[in-house]
Design a protein around this motif. Structure first.
Motif, PDB file in Angstrom:
ATOM      1  N   LYS A  28      50.236  62.140  43.076  1.00 64.26           N
ATOM      2  CA  LYS A  28      49.600  62.007  41.766  1.00 64.26           C
ATOM      3  C   LYS A  28      50.268  60.916  40.948  1.00 64.26           C
ATOM      4  N   LEU A  29      49.434  60.136  40.271  1.00 67.70           N
ATOM      5  CA  LEU A  29      49.918  59.054  39.412  1.00 67.70           C
ATOM      6  C   LEU A  29      49.627  59.379  37.956  1.00 67.70           C
ATOM      7  N   THR A  30      50.566  59.009  37.077  1.00 69.61           N
ATOM      8  CA  THR A  30      50.367  59.179  35.641  1.00 69.61           C
ATOM      9  C   THR A  30      50.814  57.902  34.920  1.00 69.61           C
ATOM     10  N   PRO A  31      49.862  57.177  34.322  1.00 65.28           N
ATOM     11  CA  PRO A  31      48.411  57.391  34.363  1.00 65.28           C
ATOM     12  C   PRO A  31      47.831  56.919  35.695  1.00 65.28           C
ATOM     13  N   ASP A  32      46.630  57.397  35.998  1.00 68.84           N
ATOM     14  CA  ASP A  32      45.987  56.982  37.252  1.00 68.84           C
ATOM     15  C   ASP A  32      45.028  55.814  37.054  1.00 68.84           C
ATOM     16  N   SER A  33      44.916  55.331  35.820  1.00 66.60           N
ATOM     17  CA  SER A  33      44.142  54.121  35.530  1.00 66.60           C
ATOM     18  C   SER A  33      44.813  53.391  34.368  1.00 66.60           C
TER      19      SER A  33
ATOM     20  N   TYR B 111      62.034  67.401  49.872  1.00 67.23           N
ATOM     21  CA  TYR B 111      61.884  67.910  48.512  1.00 67.23           C
ATOM     22  C   TYR B 111      60.793  67.137  47.775  1.00 67.23           C
ATOM     23  N   ASP B 112      60.383  67.697  46.619  1.00 68.59           N
ATOM     24  CA  ASP B 112      59.365  67.033  45.802  1.00 68.59           C
ATOM     25  C   ASP B 112      59.814  65.614  45.451  1.00 68.59           C
ATOM     26  N   LEU B 113      58.844  64.706  45.433  1.00 68.01           N
ATOM     27  CA  LEU B 113      59.137  63.316  45.087  1.00 68.01           C
ATOM     28  C   LEU B 113      58.625  63.007  43.690  1.00 68.01           C
ATOM     29  N   LYS B 114      59.416  62.292  42.906  1.00 64.76           N
ATOM     30  CA  LYS B 114      58.954  61.819  41.604  1.00 64.76           C
ATOM     31  C   LYS B 114      59.751  60.582  41.224  1.00 64.76           C
ATOM     32  N   GLY B 115      59.131  59.732  40.443  1.00 63.34           N
ATOM     33  CA  GLY B 115      59.781  58.502  40.016  1.00 63.34           C
ATOM     34  C   GLY B 115      58.789  57.566  39.371  1.00 63.34           C
ATOM     35  N   LYS B 116      59.198  56.316  39.210  1.00 61.61           N
ATOM     36  CA  LYS B 116      58.350  55.271  38.641  1.00 61.61           C
ATOM     37  C   LYS B 116      58.160  54.178  39.674  1.00 61.61           C
ATOM     38  N   ILE B 117      56.991  53.574  39.658  1.00 59.20           N
ATOM     39  CA  ILE B 117      56.694  52.488  40.587  1.00 59.20           C
ATOM     40  C   ILE B 117      55.990  51.366  39.826  1.00 59.20           C
ATOM     41  N   ASN B 118      56.386  50.131  40.091  1.00 59.30           N
ATOM     42  CA  ASN B 118      55.798  48.975  39.410  1.00 59.30           C
ATOM     43  C   ASN B 118      54.410  48.658  39.950  1.00 59.30           C
ATOM     44  N   LEU B 119      53.601  48.065  39.091  1.00 56.77           N
ATOM     45  CA  LEU B 119      52.266  47.623  39.484  1.00 56.77           C
ATOM     46  C   LEU B 119      52.320  46.167  39.917  1.00 56.77           C
TER      47      LEU B 119
ATOM     48  N   THR C 201      37.459  45.046  27.363  1.00 54.43           N
ATOM     49  CA  THR C 201      38.430  46.066  27.768  1.00 54.43           C
ATOM     50  C   THR C 201      37.871  46.852  28.943  1.00 54.43           C
ATOM     51  N   LYS C 202      38.705  47.099  29.931  1.00 55.12           N
ATOM     52  CA  LYS C 202      38.282  47.839  31.115  1.00 55.12           C
ATOM     53  C   LYS C 202      39.412  48.753  31.572  1.00 55.12           C
ATOM     54  N   SER C 203      39.058  49.980  31.914  1.00 54.71           N
ATOM     55  CA  SER C 203      40.023  50.917  32.487  1.00 54.71           C
ATOM     56  C   SER C 203      39.942  50.796  34.006  1.00 54.71           C
ATOM     57  N   ILE C 204      41.017  50.325  34.624  1.00 54.16           N
ATOM     58  CA  ILE C 204      41.026  50.012  36.054  1.00 54.16           C
ATOM     59  C   ILE C 204      41.868  51.040  36.804  1.00 54.16           C
ATOM     60  N   PRO C 205      41.311  51.672  37.834  1.00 52.23           N
ATOM     61  CA  PRO C 205      42.078  52.672  38.588  1.00 52.23           C
ATOM     62  C   PRO C 205      43.256  52.054  39.332  1.00 52.23           C
ATOM     63  N   VAL C 206      44.319  52.850  39.467  1.00 50.50           N
ATOM     64  CA  VAL C 206      45.515  52.414  40.177  1.00 50.50           C
ATOM     65  C   VAL C 206      45.436  52.890  41.624  1.00 50.50           C
ATOM     66  N   LYS C 207      45.701  52.001  42.560  1.00 51.51           N
ATOM     67  CA  LYS C 207      45.679  52.315  43.986  1.00 51.51           C
ATOM     68  C   LYS C 207      47.112  52.313  44.505  1.00 51.51           C
ATOM     69  N   VAL C 208      47.560  53.479  45.008  1.00 51.33           N
ATOM     70  CA  VAL C 208      48.953  53.615  45.432  1.00 51.33           C
ATOM     71  C   VAL C 208      49.081  53.370  46.934  1.00 51.33           C
ATOM     72  N   PHE C 209      50.196  52.745  47.331  1.00 48.28           N
ATOM     73  CA  PHE C 209      50.495  52.501  48.734  1.00 48.28           C
ATOM     74  C   PHE C 209      51.799  53.213  49.087  1.00 48.28           C
TER      75      PHE C 209
ATOM     76  N   GLU D  75      53.388  48.748  43.981  1.00 47.33           N
ATOM     77  CA  GLU D  75      54.302  48.344  45.035  1.00 47.33           C
ATOM     78  C   GLU D  75      54.435  49.506  46.030  1.00 47.33           C
ATOM     79  N   LEU D  76      54.938  49.225  47.208  1.00 45.79           N
ATOM     80  CA  LEU D  76      55.013  50.225  48.267  1.00 45.79           C
ATOM     81  C   LEU D  76      56.062  51.298  47.941  1.00 45.79           C
ATOM     82  N   ILE D  77      55.655  52.578  48.075  1.00 50.74           N
ATOM     83  CA  ILE D  77      56.595  53.695  47.983  1.00 50.74           C
ATOM     84  C   ILE D  77      56.975  54.065  49.416  1.00 50.74           C
ATOM     85  N   SER D  78      58.190  53.743  49.832  1.00 51.51           N
ATOM     86  CA  SER D  78      58.630  53.966  51.207  1.00 51.51           C
ATOM     87  C   SER D  78      59.852  54.885  51.199  1.00 51.51           C
ATOM     88  N   ILE D  79      59.681  56.111  51.719  1.00 48.49           N
ATOM     89  CA  ILE D  79      60.755  57.112  51.739  1.00 48.49           C
ATOM     90  C   ILE D  79      60.720  57.843  53.076  1.00 48.49           C
ATOM     91  N   GLU D  80      61.889  58.126  53.665  1.00 51.07           N
ATOM     92  CA  GLU D  80      61.982  58.813  54.947  1.00 51.07           C
ATOM     93  C   GLU D  80      62.698  60.154  54.802  1.00 51.07           C
TER      94      GLU D  80
END
Length: 308
Positions: free
Chosen positions: A156-161, A189-197, A132-140, A180-185
């Motif tokens: 900020k990511l939840t969870p970040d690993s 306002y504050d951004l929040k949502g879900k993003i796939n790994l 078992t390994k806790s692997i950090p998440v890298k956001v793009f 996956e890429l978070i692309s917004i123009e």
């Protein structure tokens, strides 16, 4: 020749033809044959803390001798041979099956036919242990703000690993899991949502999450400038020199909400002097408020004036 099915001769012919076919088929069933039968090799009784990664051969050929009706069962489905790890030797990374130690079990498996030969003297089943390994998440991200807006913190990511369970040889090579890429123009306002790994290379693992939540605080910002005293740090006799300038203008961006909270004493600008032969000395921002960004100084260096 045209058959007349109403005639007695034709009926007799058909009866004899049917008897001939039945006799031939029965003869094949009760005749003795020697044939090579390919069995798909499957591993059984694998411990829960291990995973099969490869094996030396997917099939094994057994030469069998028996009646035709004994071979019939192999013509209706692909024969399988299940080999238990409990009947094998084990080393650091593989289970070892040998014909010498398992010939009797094979003979018992193919009864009532006789086993004449086996194509493989040994089979290797390679395994790896689960870990078992806790692997950090890298956001793009590709985030473009509207004019006058920006973020004074990181996304900020939840969870970040992510906890991953799988073959240790596989997961120990993974240093991060990308999103996956978070692309917004035109962001205001504050951004929040879900993003796939992205799960490339993790097909044989158990993954705690396949997506993560993200949040980014977005503020309207303004530009501000404060004047800060320069502190000279030196192991030399300060009475032997003077310096210029004494103060520096610090320019930065700050959110509209935090504009009135900024004070010059929140900053500390220092200069380290250890050699009087130099012409100038760089300034270092030692302390600054966390709520600002894009800091710049009106001058990057000071000059020494030697005193007689």
């Amino acid at each position: 020749m045209k058959l007349d099915f109403s005639s007695g001769k034709t009926n007799v012919f058909l009866v004899f033809l049917g008897l001939a076919i039945i006799t031939s088929f029965t003869s094949k069933l009760v005749s003795t044959y020697e044939k090579n039968i390919d069995f798909t090799v499957l591993l059984s009784d694998l411990p829960n803390d291990k995973v099969l990664t490869n094996q030396s051969s997917e099939k094994i050929s057994l030469k069998l001798k028996g009646y035709g009706f004994n071979f019939a069962r192999y013509y209706f489905k692909n024969p399988e041979l299940k080999l238990s790890v409990n009947e094998m030797k084990i080393n650091k990374s593989s289970f070892i099956w040998t014909k010498e130690n398992n010939l009797f079990r094979l003979e018992r498996f193919v009864r009532p036919m006789n086993l004449l030969s086996v194509s493989e003297d040994s089979l290797l089943f390679y395994f790896d242990e689960f870990s078992t390994k806790s692997i950090p998440v890298k956001v793009f991200t590709e985030i473009k703000y509207a004019a006058g807006y920006g973020s004074f913190g990181s996304l900020k990511l939840t969870p970040d690993s992510i906890k991953v369970i799988g073959p240790s040889n596989t997961i120990q090579k993974i240093s991060s899991i990308e999103t996956e890429l978070i692309s917004i123009e035109n962001v205001k306002y504050d951004l929040k949502g879900k993003i796939n790994l992205k799960l490339d290379g993790l097909e044989n693992t158990i993954i705690e999450n396949t997506e993560v939540d993200y949040f980014l605080n977005v503020d309207q910002y303004t530009e501000q400038t404060v004047v800060v005293n320069i502190n000279v740090v030196s192991n030399l006799n300060k009475l032997s020199f003077n310096y210029f300038p004494k103060t520096v203008k610090v320019k930065f961006l700050v959110s509209v909400d935090n504009y009135i909270k900024i004070n010059p004493i929140d900053f500390k600008i220092e200069c380290y002097v250890n050699d009087i032969l130099k012409n100038d000395y760089p300034l270092v921002v030692v302390k600054k408020p966390e709520m600002i960004k894009n800091i710049s100084l009106s001058t990057e260096k000071i000059q020494l004036i030697m005193l007689e």
